[in-house]
Each structure stands twice: as C-alpha cells, then as structure tokens.
Scaffold this active site. Sequence first.
Site, PDB file in Angstrom:
ATOM      1  CG  ASN A   1       4.426  10.527   1.013  1.00 33.88           C
ATOM      2  OD1 ASN A   1       3.274  10.926   1.170  1.00 33.88           O
ATOM      3  ND2 ASN A   1       5.079   9.869   1.944  1.00 33.88           N
ATOM      4  N   GLY A   2       5.592  10.504  -3.406  1.00 33.12           N
ATOM      5  CA  GLY A   2       6.336  10.890  -4.612  1.00 33.12           C
ATOM      6  C   GLY A   2       5.409  11.426  -5.687  1.00 33.12           C
TER       7      GLY A   2
ATOM      8  CG  ASN B   1       9.739   1.693  -0.318  1.00 31.33           C
ATOM      9  OD1 ASN B   1       9.100   1.801   0.709  1.00 31.33           O
ATOM     10  ND2 ASN B   1       9.170   1.878  -1.496  1.00 31.33           N
TER      11      ASN B   1
ATOM     12  CG  ASP C   1       1.444   4.041  -2.293  1.00 30.68           C
ATOM     13  OD1 ASP C   1       2.589   4.237  -2.749  1.00 30.68           O
ATOM     14  OD2 ASP C   1       0.520   3.547  -2.963  1.00 30.68           O
TER      15      ASP C   1
ATOM     16  CB  SER D   1       7.602  -2.029   1.143  1.00 29.32           C
ATOM     17  OG  SER D   1       8.007  -1.550  -0.123  1.00 29.32           O
TER      18      SER D   1
END
Length: 188
Positions: free
Chosen positions: A39-40, A85, A37, A82
């Site tokens: 990364n963006g 996503n 979680d 997930s």
Amino acid sequence: MALAEMLAAVKAGSAEEALLRRIDFARLPRHVALIMDGNGRWAASRNLPRVEGHRAGIESVRSVVETSARLGLPVLTLYAFSVENWKRPDTEVSALMGLLKHYLRLELNSLLRNNIKFHVIGQTDRLSAEIRTELEQAAERTASNTGMLFNIALSYGGRAEIVDAARRLIRDGVAADDVTEQTFADRL
C-alpha cells in the site's frame, strides 16, 4: 450463494459475469489467506502520502471480503499488520490503527448483513485498549453468524506465533516428551 444469485448482482455482459460463469464452485479453496502489502509503495508511485495507500487498501479489503462471502468461501484470513510494522514511524502506526478502527465501525453492519463471523488473531495485547475494545465488540457482535469466517491478523509473525505457542505449552504444564506437532498446533 448460488450462481444465479451472484449473476443477478452483476451487469449482464460484463467482465464480472464472464468470470463468474468460469468459476468451478466445487473446486474453490476452503481457506484463502492474503497478506496486505504494497500500500505504501502504491501511494509513493502516485506521489501520495503512505497513509493514502493504506486508505485505498480498505477498498480492496471490502471488495475481497464481500466477494469471498458471496462465493461461499468458508474462511478468509487477512494478514494486515505484522509485528515488524511496529517499527514504522509512530505517526504511520497511529494512522493505521485509526484506519482499522474506522474500518470496523464502517463495515460492521456489512459483516452482520452478509452473515460473516469476524475473528482476530495475533498478539492483540500489543494493541491499544481502545482498538482491542473495538475488535472485541466486532467479534462479539458477529459471533453467532454462520457464514464465512473472516480472520484478521494483527501484530502477527511466524516467530512470534511459535514463541506464543511454546509459552502456552509451558503454562499448560505439557511435559517436553509430550510435545507433538498436534499439541503444538493446538496452541497456535
């Protein structure tokens, strides 16, 4: 791997050596699970496209997998993609699947060399046939490895897992009165 072997792999006097010497190997967990979680957000904070954050995440995955195996961790589970996503833009989902395929091809030899067994969990039927094939091949090639079990969770979600387990119970013909925590857990 023995402490002496691990110490031989790091620079003497380094921070890594100091950390290794502080580990109580008898108290290491048997299973560690990580959720990929941020990364963006990491990429956005650096004014980079989101996909660059996902690429950087691959480096973290490599390091975590190899270090976990060296430490003798029995099981590592990486929650990577997930069910939520799937709601991301098609271009981002496509980029993530491309990175997954690239990772598998790039890291398969490392998994084999480090005696790591690769396994996929989640709703893989939602993945493209091409990605499923790559995942199946990696799992098959590492099936006889006896070291750490590396699970990667794709298209996973708590609610989705409950629904899938309930469907398995129904398909298996389990009567409602015979459903216990154990029979349910056996199908997760």
